[in-house]
Design a protein around this motif. Structure first.
Motif, PDB file in Angstrom:
ATOM      1  N   HIS A 276      28.858  11.306  48.223  1.00  0.00           N
ATOM      2  CA  HIS A 276      28.745  11.205  49.670  1.00  0.00           C
ATOM      3  C   HIS A 276      30.133  11.103  50.293  1.00  0.00           C
ATOM      4  O   HIS A 276      31.150  10.978  49.598  1.00  0.00           O
ATOM      5  CB  HIS A 276      27.837  10.046  50.082  1.00  0.00           C
ATOM      6  CG  HIS A 276      28.291   8.682  49.646  1.00  0.00           C
ATOM      7  ND1 HIS A 276      29.505   8.139  50.003  1.00  0.00           N
ATOM      8  CD2 HIS A 276      27.670   7.732  48.886  1.00  0.00           C
ATOM      9  CE1 HIS A 276      29.624   6.923  49.505  1.00  0.00           C
ATOM     10  NE2 HIS A 276      28.529   6.652  48.813  1.00  0.00           N
TER      11      HIS A 276
ATOM     12  N   ALA B 270      33.958   8.076  57.793  1.00  0.00           N
ATOM     13  CA  ALA B 270      33.517   6.733  57.424  1.00  0.00           C
ATOM     14  C   ALA B 270      32.664   6.091  58.500  1.00  0.00           C
ATOM     15  O   ALA B 270      32.556   4.885  58.568  1.00  0.00           O
ATOM     16  CB  ALA B 270      34.728   5.859  57.151  1.00  0.00           C
TER      17      ALA B 270
ATOM     18  N   THR C 268      26.800   1.548  52.905  1.00  0.00           N
ATOM     19  CA  THR C 268      27.180   2.147  54.180  1.00  0.00           C
ATOM     20  C   THR C 268      28.582   2.730  54.110  1.00  0.00           C
ATOM     21  O   THR C 268      28.844   3.826  54.608  1.00  0.00           O
ATOM     22  CB  THR C 268      27.116   1.086  55.290  1.00  0.00           C
ATOM     23  OG1 THR C 268      25.862   0.407  55.225  1.00  0.00           O
ATOM     24  CG2 THR C 268      27.289   1.706  56.673  1.00  0.00           C
ATOM     25  N   VAL C 269      29.497   1.978  53.519  1.00  0.00           N
ATOM     26  CA  VAL C 269      30.874   2.413  53.293  1.00  0.00           C
ATOM     27  C   VAL C 269      31.286   1.914  51.916  1.00  0.00           C
ATOM     28  O   VAL C 269      30.907   0.806  51.514  1.00  0.00           O
ATOM     29  CB  VAL C 269      31.849   1.840  54.354  1.00  0.00           C
ATOM     30  CG1 VAL C 269      33.280   2.314  54.082  1.00  0.00           C
ATOM     31  CG2 VAL C 269      31.434   2.238  55.757  1.00  0.00           C
TER      32      VAL C 269
ATOM     33  N   ARG D 271      31.341   8.786  52.355  1.00  0.00           N
ATOM     34  CA  ARG D 271      31.600   7.456  52.904  1.00  0.00           C
ATOM     35  C   ARG D 271      32.573   6.651  52.047  1.00  0.00           C
ATOM     36  O   ARG D 271      32.603   5.424  52.108  1.00  0.00           O
ATOM     37  CB  ARG D 271      30.269   6.698  53.078  1.00  0.00           C
ATOM     38  CG  ARG D 271      29.260   7.448  53.935  1.00  0.00           C
ATOM     39  CD  ARG D 271      28.010   6.635  54.211  1.00  0.00           C
ATOM     40  NE  ARG D 271      27.325   6.170  53.014  1.00  0.00           N
ATOM     41  CZ  ARG D 271      26.482   6.894  52.291  1.00  0.00           C
ATOM     42  NH1 ARG D 271      26.226   8.157  52.626  1.00  0.00           N
ATOM     43  NH2 ARG D 271      25.881   6.385  51.234  1.00  0.00           N
TER      44      ARG D 271
ATOM     45  N   ALA E 196      29.735   4.422  60.155  1.00  0.00           N
ATOM     46  CA  ALA E 196      28.558   3.736  59.641  1.00  0.00           C
ATOM     47  C   ALA E 196      27.313   4.362  60.248  1.00  0.00           C
ATOM     48  O   ALA E 196      27.222   4.538  61.458  1.00  0.00           O
ATOM     49  CB  ALA E 196      28.621   2.259  59.989  1.00  0.00           C
TER      50      ALA E 196
END
Length: 303
Positions: free
Chosen positions: A86, A137, A34-35, A88, A139
């Protein structure tokens, strides 16, 4: 049963700095997280930028509430970005000198694990609470329970291995005090001693030989004792102590003599890589903080 999945924090070892040495599993976790947090120094410790290096404080994707502004990309971030495209990836500043701060970064990570992270490419809003992330960032929606940490996986990329002299150990402990239900996991990474052994043609241990690994932050006397008691001795974090290390090995005839051989390495896999026999170091020469010295009781191999 509610079906809620506890948030998961994964320490991901990304090796000493060469992107070719990152494992398939590490790449998968980094791409699916997710991060992804990558550590950088806030400029007050051994991981800080070199003198004269730019120190931008407005880099997109920098976490606030963890220290001062981030400097140039660190080794972990450069390695991660070689495999992940990505948006993130978030840099997480650490104070690594004096009173090292892990609670500040832990608050930021805990917020991400709870699904509270927000941000845009334009930076953090003025009224953002501590722990808000600057940069892309946010989520993603993870389905039922999103926004409360359900199904969220946060990755923390660390050079080397997350279970060996890693920032991740103290960070994970601090995060768990804030978020007791967090699930912790690690992905192993190739270590500097393995990389230096391969690049220098040094056998770390064979048969019944013994091996000791220690940071030179433990002191020169601890290193001297290890040299006296073990067949192979690996010293980490010893750039400033190189003159003393050279002296200890020379006294034991293990610098490049009848009782053994030693090799020095720094910036492994990077353009500025420096690998050479430790005997070739000048008597007063020092090196980067993340330096490694391998000392064996065998003659130099191969000749």
């Amino acid at each position: 049963m509610s079906g809620t999945v506890n948030p998961r924090l994964v320490g991901v070892g990304v090796g000493p700095g060469d992107p070719d040495l990152v494992t398939y599993r590490a790449v998968r976790v980094l791409r699916e997280a997710t991060v992804v947090f990558v550590p950088v120094s806030d400029g007050h410790g051994p991981y800080g930028p070199a003198p004269g290096s730019p120190s931008p404080t407005d880099r997109p994707g920098t976490a606030t509430g963890a220290g001062a502004g981030a400097g140039p990309p660190g080794r972990a971030e450069v390695t991660v970005r070689a495999h992940v495209d990505h948006d993130r990836i978030v840099t997480l500043p650490f104070r690594m000198a004096g009173d090292a701060d892990y609670l500040g970064p832990a608050r930021v990570v805990a917020a991400a694990l709870r699904g509270e992270t927000t941000g845009t490419a334009d930076g953090v809003p003025d009224n953002a609470p501590p722990g808000t992330l600057a940069g892309p960032a946010t989520a993603p929606d993870t389905g039922p329970g999103s926004g409360s940490g359900s199904g969220i996986t946060v990755a923390f990329a660390t050079i080397g291995d997350p279970n060996l002299y890693s920032t991740f150990t103290a960070l994970a402990a601090a995060v768990r005090t804030l978020l007791p239900d967090v699930a912790l996991d690690t992905v192993p990474g190739i270590t500097a001693m393995q990389d230096l052994a391969a690049r220098s043609g040094t056998v770390l241990a064979h048969g019944t030989e013994t091996l000791a690994l220690l940071p030179l932050t433990a002191g020169v006397e601890a290193y001297r004792s290890a040299v006296a008691g073990f067949d192979t001795v690996v010293a980490y974090k010893g750039g400033r102590a190189l003159p003393a290390v050279r002296g200890v090995l020379a006294d034991a005839a293990r610098l490049d003599g009848p009782a053994g051989h030693a090799v020095y390495g720094a910036a492994l896999g990077l353009p500025e890589q420096d690998i050479r026999p430790a005997a070739d170091l000048e008597p007063g020469e020092t090196g980067p903080y993340l330096s490694t010295v391998l000392a064996t009781r065998r003659a130099r191999w191969p000749r």
